[in-house]
Motif scaffolding. Structure first.
Motif, PDB file in Angstrom:
ATOM      1  N   UNK A   1      28.173  -6.301  29.325  1.00 10.52           N
ATOM      2  CA  UNK A   1      27.365  -7.217  29.818  1.00 10.52           C
ATOM      3  C   UNK A   1      26.465  -6.102  29.790  1.00 10.52           C
ATOM      4  N   UNK A   2      25.179  -6.678  29.503  1.00  9.23           N
ATOM      5  CA  UNK A   2      24.431  -6.007  28.694  1.00  9.23           C
ATOM      6  C   UNK A   2      23.128  -4.764  30.098  1.00  9.23           C
ATOM      7  N   UNK A   3      22.894  -4.259  29.421  1.00 14.17           N
ATOM      8  CA  UNK A   3      21.621  -3.410  30.681  1.00 14.17           C
ATOM      9  C   UNK A   3      21.205  -4.178  32.077  1.00 14.17           C
ATOM     10  N   UNK A   4      20.401  -5.094  31.075  1.00 10.89           N
ATOM     11  CA  UNK A   4      18.978  -5.783  31.924  1.00 10.89           C
ATOM     12  C   UNK A   4      20.174  -6.273  32.630  1.00 10.89           C
ATOM     13  N   UNK A   5      21.111  -7.372  32.796  1.00 13.57           N
ATOM     14  CA  UNK A   5      22.076  -8.104  33.491  1.00 13.57           C
ATOM     15  C   UNK A   5      22.473  -6.630  34.880  1.00 13.57           C
ATOM     16  N   UNK A   6      23.160  -5.671  34.024  1.00 14.81           N
ATOM     17  CA  UNK A   6      23.659  -4.503  35.296  1.00 14.81           C
ATOM     18  C   UNK A   6      23.276  -4.854  36.542  1.00 14.81           C
ATOM     19  N   UNK A   7      20.941  -4.586  35.683  1.00 10.51           N
ATOM     20  CA  UNK A   7      20.329  -3.844  36.747  1.00 10.51           C
ATOM     21  C   UNK A   7      19.858  -4.894  38.128  1.00 10.51           C
ATOM     22  N   UNK A   8      19.531  -6.036  37.272  1.00  8.59           N
ATOM     23  CA  UNK A   8      20.136  -7.100  38.542  1.00  8.59           C
ATOM     24  C   UNK A   8      20.847  -7.689  38.907  1.00  8.59           C
ATOM     25  N   UNK A   9      22.280  -7.742  38.706  1.00  5.83           N
ATOM     26  CA  UNK A   9      23.526  -7.894  40.037  1.00  5.83           C
ATOM     27  C   UNK A   9      23.113  -6.358  40.459  1.00  5.83           C
ATOM     28  N   UNK A  10      22.718  -5.512  40.152  1.00 10.52           N
ATOM     29  CA  UNK A  10      22.782  -4.515  40.873  1.00 10.52           C
ATOM     30  C   UNK A  10      21.941  -4.313  42.218  1.00 10.52           C
ATOM     31  N   UNK A  11      20.806  -4.481  41.652  1.00 14.48           N
ATOM     32  CA  UNK A  11      19.298  -4.968  42.961  1.00 14.48           C
ATOM     33  C   UNK A  11      19.523  -6.095  43.105  1.00 14.48           C
ATOM     34  N   UNK A  12      20.055  -7.154  42.893  1.00 16.66           N
ATOM     35  CA  UNK A  12      20.674  -8.144  44.270  1.00 16.66           C
ATOM     36  C   UNK A  12      22.179  -7.419  44.696  1.00 16.66           C
ATOM     37  N   UNK A  13      22.699  -6.696  44.314  1.00 15.40           N
ATOM     38  CA  UNK A  13      23.668  -5.486  45.773  1.00 15.40           C
ATOM     39  C   UNK A  13      23.150  -4.854  46.244  1.00 15.40           C
ATOM     40  N   UNK A  14      21.573  -4.844  45.728  1.00 14.91           N
ATOM     41  CA  UNK A  14      21.203  -3.834  47.190  1.00 14.91           C
ATOM     42  C   UNK A  14      20.815  -4.671  47.629  1.00 14.91           C
ATOM     43  N   UNK A  15      20.091  -5.964  47.575  1.00 14.14           N
ATOM     44  CA  UNK A  15      18.971  -6.861  48.700  1.00 14.14           C
ATOM     45  C   UNK A  15      20.269  -7.200  49.861  1.00 14.14           C
ATOM     46  N   UNK A  16      21.494  -7.308  48.954  1.00 21.50           N
ATOM     47  CA  UNK A  16      22.587  -8.026  49.924  1.00 21.50           C
ATOM     48  C   UNK A  16      23.088  -7.060  51.209  1.00 21.50           C
ATOM     49  N   UNK A  17      23.352  -6.097  50.451  1.00 19.88           N
ATOM     50  CA  UNK A  17      23.046  -4.761  51.571  1.00 19.88           C
ATOM     51  C   UNK A  17      22.802  -4.806  52.504  1.00 19.88           C
ATOM     52  N   UNK A  18      21.041  -3.999  52.180  1.00 17.10           N
ATOM     53  CA  UNK A  18      20.046  -4.478  53.061  1.00 17.10           C
ATOM     54  C   UNK A  18      20.081  -5.185  53.936  1.00 17.10           C
ATOM     55  N   UNK A  19      19.856  -6.990  53.711  1.00 15.86           N
ATOM     56  CA  UNK A  19      19.932  -7.725  54.985  1.00 15.86           C
ATOM     57  C   UNK A  19      21.335  -7.676  56.056  1.00 15.86           C
ATOM     58  N   UNK A  20      21.760  -6.969  55.044  1.00 16.16           N
ATOM     59  CA  UNK A  20      23.653  -7.031  55.948  1.00 16.16           C
ATOM     60  C   UNK A  20      23.196  -6.055  57.306  1.00 16.16           C
ATOM     61  N   UNK A  21      22.871  -5.078  56.429  1.00 13.68           N
ATOM     62  CA  UNK A  21      22.481  -3.584  57.849  1.00 13.68           C
ATOM     63  C   UNK A  21      21.125  -4.110  58.285  1.00 13.68           C
ATOM     64  N   UNK A  22      20.335  -5.305  58.027  1.00 12.19           N
ATOM     65  CA  UNK A  22      19.327  -5.389  58.969  1.00 12.19           C
ATOM     66  C   UNK A  22      19.301  -6.823  59.612  1.00 12.19           C
TER      67      UNK A  22
END
Length: 104
Positions: A1-22
């Motif tokens: 996996x390239x760095x850009x895709x990894x970063x995009x997936x990490x960002x999407x995961x963080x947004x999902x965590x924030x949505x879950x908690x909020x």
């Protein structure tokens, strides 16, 4: 996996965590998150603020908390925070010291 895709997936995961908690689980108390997981919403906001600072972006503690909580911190506390018993407070003191305490 390239760095850009990894970063995009990490960002999407963080947004999902924030949505879950909020949105899905605002009832989950920070003290319970800290006691069980070693982090809480305040930790997430501090990490967010630190990541911004590493990139030369000034972000106040209150602004970072508003990003993580989805509203001003005091409003979230008033709407969602409940009182903790002495057992939870003692466990929190231990968890905080182990996971957040002074930087080494």
């Amino acid at each position: 996996m390239d760095d850009r895709t990894r970063t995009e997936l990490e960002a999407a995961t963080f947004r999902a965590l924030m949505h879950h908690l909020m949105v899905k689980r605002p009832d989950v108390q920070n003290i319970d998150l800290m006691n069980l997981g070693g982090f809480c919403r305040n930790c997430l906001s501090r990490w967010y603020q630190e990541a911004a600072a590493e990139r030369g972006i000034e972000l106040t503690k209150d602004a970072a908390r508003e990003i993580v909580y989805g509203l001003p911190y005091g409003d979230w506390v008033a709407q969602h925070q409940t009182a903790a018993d002495e057992g939870k407070k003692a466990a929190f003191a231990k968890a905080f010291a182990e996971n957040v305490g002074p930087k080494g």
